[in-house]
Design a protein around this motif. Structure first.
Motif, PDB file in Angstrom:
ATOM      1  N   ASP A 185      24.094  25.647 -37.031  1.00  0.00           N
ATOM      2  CA  ASP A 185      22.645  25.356 -36.716  1.00  0.00           C
ATOM      3  C   ASP A 185      21.697  25.449 -38.081  1.00  0.00           C
ATOM      4  OD1 ASP A 185      23.096  25.561 -34.070  1.00  0.00           O
ATOM      5  OD2 ASP A 185      22.987  27.708 -34.156  1.00  0.00           O
TER       6      ASP A 185
ATOM      7  N   GLY B  78      23.984  23.259 -31.713  1.00  0.00           N
ATOM      8  CA  GLY B  78      24.030  23.543 -30.216  1.00  0.00           C
ATOM      9  C   GLY B  78      23.075  22.740 -29.556  1.00  0.00           C
ATOM     10  N   THR B  79      23.229  22.137 -28.399  1.00  0.00           N
ATOM     11  CA  THR B  79      22.099  21.424 -27.568  1.00  0.00           C
ATOM     12  C   THR B  79      21.009  22.346 -27.226  1.00  0.00           C
ATOM     13  OG1 THR B  79      23.208  21.807 -25.587  1.00  0.00           O
ATOM     14  CG2 THR B  79      23.870  19.706 -26.924  1.00  0.00           C
TER      15      THR B  79
ATOM     16  N   PRO C 115      17.293  21.618 -33.958  1.00  0.00           N
ATOM     17  CA  PRO C 115      17.981  21.032 -32.760  1.00  0.00           C
ATOM     18  C   PRO C 115      19.251  20.259 -33.277  1.00  0.00           C
ATOM     19  CG  PRO C 115      15.566  20.476 -33.064  1.00  0.00           C
ATOM     20  CD  PRO C 115      16.023  21.533 -34.194  1.00  0.00           C
ATOM     21  N   ALA C 116      20.094  20.233 -32.420  1.00  0.00           N
ATOM     22  CA  ALA C 116      21.632  19.533 -32.662  1.00  0.00           C
ATOM     23  C   ALA C 116      21.141  18.052 -33.300  1.00  0.00           C
ATOM     24  CB  ALA C 116      22.313  19.384 -31.530  1.00  0.00           C
ATOM     25  N   ALA C 117      20.303  17.497 -32.838  1.00  0.00           N
ATOM     26  CA  ALA C 117      19.970  15.920 -33.434  1.00  0.00           C
ATOM     27  C   ALA C 117      19.414  16.140 -34.955  1.00  0.00           C
ATOM     28  CB  ALA C 117      18.667  15.273 -32.884  1.00  0.00           C
TER      29      ALA C 117
ATOM     30  N   ARG D 135      22.660  16.659 -36.636  1.00  0.00           N
ATOM     31  CA  ARG D 135      23.576  15.397 -36.709  1.00  0.00           C
ATOM     32  C   ARG D 135      23.203  14.403 -37.619  1.00  0.00           C
ATOM     33  NH1 ARG D 135      22.157  13.663 -31.933  1.00  0.00           N
ATOM     34  NH2 ARG D 135      23.719  15.153 -30.891  1.00  0.00           N
TER      35      ARG D 135
ATOM     36  N   GLU E 155      28.967  19.386 -32.007  1.00  0.00           N
ATOM     37  CA  GLU E 155      28.087  19.718 -30.984  1.00  0.00           C
ATOM     38  C   GLU E 155      28.511  20.456 -29.687  1.00  0.00           C
ATOM     39  OE1 GLU E 155      24.100  17.831 -28.594  1.00  0.00           O
ATOM     40  OE2 GLU E 155      25.200  16.855 -30.547  1.00  0.00           O
TER      41      GLU E 155
ATOM     42  N   SER F 129      27.535  22.384 -26.149  1.00  0.00           N
ATOM     43  CA  SER F 129      26.280  22.385 -24.938  1.00  0.00           C
ATOM     44  C   SER F 129      26.118  23.608 -24.404  1.00  0.00           C
ATOM     45  CB  SER F 129      26.681  21.227 -24.116  1.00  0.00           C
ATOM     46  OG  SER F 129      27.809  21.521 -23.374  1.00  0.00           O
TER      47      SER F 129
ATOM     48  N   THR G  95      28.253  27.943 -26.571  1.00  0.00           N
ATOM     49  CA  THR G  95      27.891  27.202 -27.627  1.00  0.00           C
ATOM     50  C   THR G  95      28.417  27.080 -29.127  1.00  0.00           C
ATOM     51  OG1 THR G  95      26.234  28.711 -28.056  1.00  0.00           O
ATOM     52  CG2 THR G  95      25.733  26.949 -26.716  1.00  0.00           C
TER      53      THR G  95
END
Length: 247
Positions: free
Chosen positions: A105, A196-197, A203-205, A208, A225, A227, A246
């Motif tokens: 994270d 982790g979502t 945020p995971a995005a 990414r 990632e 969830s 997660t």
């Protein structure tokens, strides 16, 4: 093999208390590094608030402090960092100090821009320029949203009381400075990025996006990632508790 653990902002190296015995039982030498001014109990650090010395702590000091400790080790370690410690880990990898690295994270490098609302809502109080010279002790209500939104209320309170300490706004804002930029095309040690979502603050995005930027290099980089579960595995993972799904 040695593992150097790099904690993030608002906590102490106590946050690795479940990780260290886990890896030591598997034969690793573990070195959880404390930030400058952070090698004290949570209670004593809170009692000093607001600490003028903490208010002045900046990214260059924290990064150089970790570099000195890692260079003194007998071998290049695996570096594992969480949140702001994930950013520090990426910067330490850029300095060729790791045999391999894992970020959990992670705060993004300064040249990766995050616009997700949960990210902005989480970080803005910590970098408030109008209070730049005042250390920030995160209120429990903000901690609930930012770090432990997937945990039951009683566990949230326990995690806050056990882990959360005041933080330097100057240090937090340093994550937006040129020192926090990464040269994504530069060859580097193998790097795994975990997200982790359910994470509000990172945020995971966003992770990414940072991972994709490393595509400019031919070095090994991977992204995973997960969830569900809590976005703060270090606080949920104390001995005697089941690990969340997660992380």
């Amino acid at each position: 093999m040695t593992i150097a653990f790099v904690h993030g902002n608002f906590v102490t190296r106590r946050c690795w208390e479940a990780f260290v015995p886990f890896f030591e039982s598997r034969g690793y030498k573990c070195v959880p590094i404390a930030y400058p001014l952070r090698d004290e109990t949570v209670e004593s650090l809170r009692a000093k608030h607001p600490d003028p010395a903490l208010a002045r702590l900046k990214l260059s000091e924290v990064l150089d402090h970790h570099e000195r400790i890692i260079r003194a080790l007998p071998e290049k370690p695996i570096i594992i960092g969480h949140s702001f410690g994930g950013l520090l880990t990426q910067l330490l990898v850029q300095r060729d100090l790791a045999a391999a690295a894992v970020t959990i994270d992670s705060v993004p490098p300064a040249n990766v821009i995050g616009t997700q609302w949960s990210f902005l809502r989480s970080v803005l109080p910590a970098i408030n320029p109008l209070k730049r010279n005042e250390p920030y002790l995160m209120p429990f209500s903000h901690f609930q949203y930012t770090f432990v939104n997937g945990m039951p209320p009683a566990a949230q309170r326990e995690a806050y009381d056990r882990h959360v300490v005041p933080e330097s706004r100057v240090l937090a804002a340093g994550g937006l400075s040129s020192l926090a930029r990464v040269d994504f095309a530069r060859p580097h040690a193998p790097l795994l990025m975990i997200a982790g979502t359910a994470d509000h603050i990172m945020p995971a995005a966003l992770n990414r996006t940072a991972y994709k930027r490393y595509g400019a290099s031919t070095s090994v980089t991977d992204f995973k990632e997960f969830s569900g579960g809590t976005p703060y595995p270090l606080m949920a993972g104390r001995a005697g508790r089941k690990w969340p799904n997660t992380r």
